[in-house]
Scaffold this motif. Structure first.
Motif: not given
Length: 340
Positions: A125-127, A149, A151, A160, A190, A192, A195-196, A320
């Protein structure tokens, strides 16, 4: 023994004779009835007879970032129950500050020969994290599923909630109540899901209130996913004139309520608060928390199904699976203050 049989029979909704047949391994009992009796044994805390103990089909690791936030134990319980019903034994591994890292826990589980691993809110989940660790795990032949998260660099099933839709639900609810200054308290940028949520929040603020993206982003505060984090973020949002706050977790929302009270404000008369998760017991806070319900049961069961398909050699689509959240209105939101 008779008292014990009566207790088990009452719990399972069957006769004492049926309980006796199950415990003694006698034939002539339907599979569903047998499961009910075994479940009653477990609920009442009785030890299963040796002949009735299920032989494990294998170990499955579940790695979570923490257990202080009640949403993680809730998700772990759903996943554990689903695995057990399929004959697998869940192994819960939790990261701790200054303790074991995700990589160390993964290595430990692989060394113990787990059949697969479910990662919840992990480095995926960490970009800013290196995603090669997951491809290396796949190269070792260990199936895995990733929850919370996404990627595009990792070829695996992802599970998710729809974070963008969650923010639309919250903002639309608050705007309908007359709030025009709505703040968002979220975790570090940072991640996901953060950010969403910001994307959903800014889009909803534009649609409902006509704010530009820049104007909406000015009402976003980043902090930690804790009570103290929610308190700090909300203190700043109150100073910015917000009359409503949407939080990225229920724990943050409890911190938001504390910040409001320390500022001499009443929730919900002076300021409305919306949480996220619908954690266990959150309906019994003061006031009961309006929140976005995360579809924990559906997500947990889907994660197990996807993993077992991977283990069985018929991989789930490497994409996803997104689950729709639900707005639960309780007592922490009310009409916005009248225009001055």
């Amino acid at each position: 023994m008779t008292a014990r049989l009566a207790d088990i029979a009452a719990q399972a909704g069957v006769s004492e004779a049926t309980v006796s047949r199950v415990l003694n391994g006698k034939p002539g009992v339907a599979a569903g009835t047998r499961e009910s009796v075994l479940a009653a044994l477990d609920v009442l805390g009785y030890e299963r007879p040796v002949r009735l103990r299920r032989r494990s089909a294998g170990l499955v690791g579940l790695i979570t970032p923490e257990l202080e936030n009640p949403i993680f134990p809730a998700l772990a319980q759903v996943i554990g129950q689903s695995l057990t019903r399929q004959g697998y034994t869940p192994v819960l591994a939790t990261q701790t500050p200054g303790g074991s890292t995700e990589d160390e826990l993964t290595e430990m589980l692989v060394d113990r020969g787990v059949s697969g691993i479910i990662f919840v809110s992990g480095l995926h989940a960490d970009t800013t994290a290196d995603m090669d660790r997951y491809e290396q795990l796949r190269a070792q032949g260990v199936p895995y599923v990733l929850v919370d998260g996404f990627s595009p660099k990792v070829q695996a099933p992802f599970i998710s909630p729809d974070d963008r839709a969650a923010m639309r639900l919250a903002v639309t609810h608050l705007a309908a109540l007359g709030h025009t200054r709505i703040g968002l308290a979220v975790g570090p940028k940072r991640f996901v899901p953060v950010l969403r949520k910001i994307e959903g929040f800014t889009a909803a603020m534009e649609d409902s209130l006509g704010l530009t993206r820049a104007e909406a982003e000015a009402l976003v505060q980043h902090s930690l996913y804790t009570l103290e984090g929610g308190q700090a973020a909300t203190t700043a949002l109150i100073a910015a004139g917000c009359t409503a706050v949407v939080c990225a977790s229920d724990m943050m929302a409890l911190g938001a309520i504390r910040a409001a009270r320390q500022a001499g404000l009443d929730v919900p008369k002076d300021i409305s608060v919306v949480g996220f998760d619908d954690s266990p017991l959150i309906a019994f806070t003061d006031p009961p928390l309006t929140t976005i319900r995360k579809p924990v049961t559906a997500m947990g069961q889907a994660a197990v199904r996807a993993l077992l398909e991977e283990i069985g050699g018929t991989p789930a689509p490497h994409s996803e699976f997104v689950f729709m959240p639900e707005l639960v209105v309780r007592g922490s939101t009310a009409s916005g203050p009248a225009p001055k």
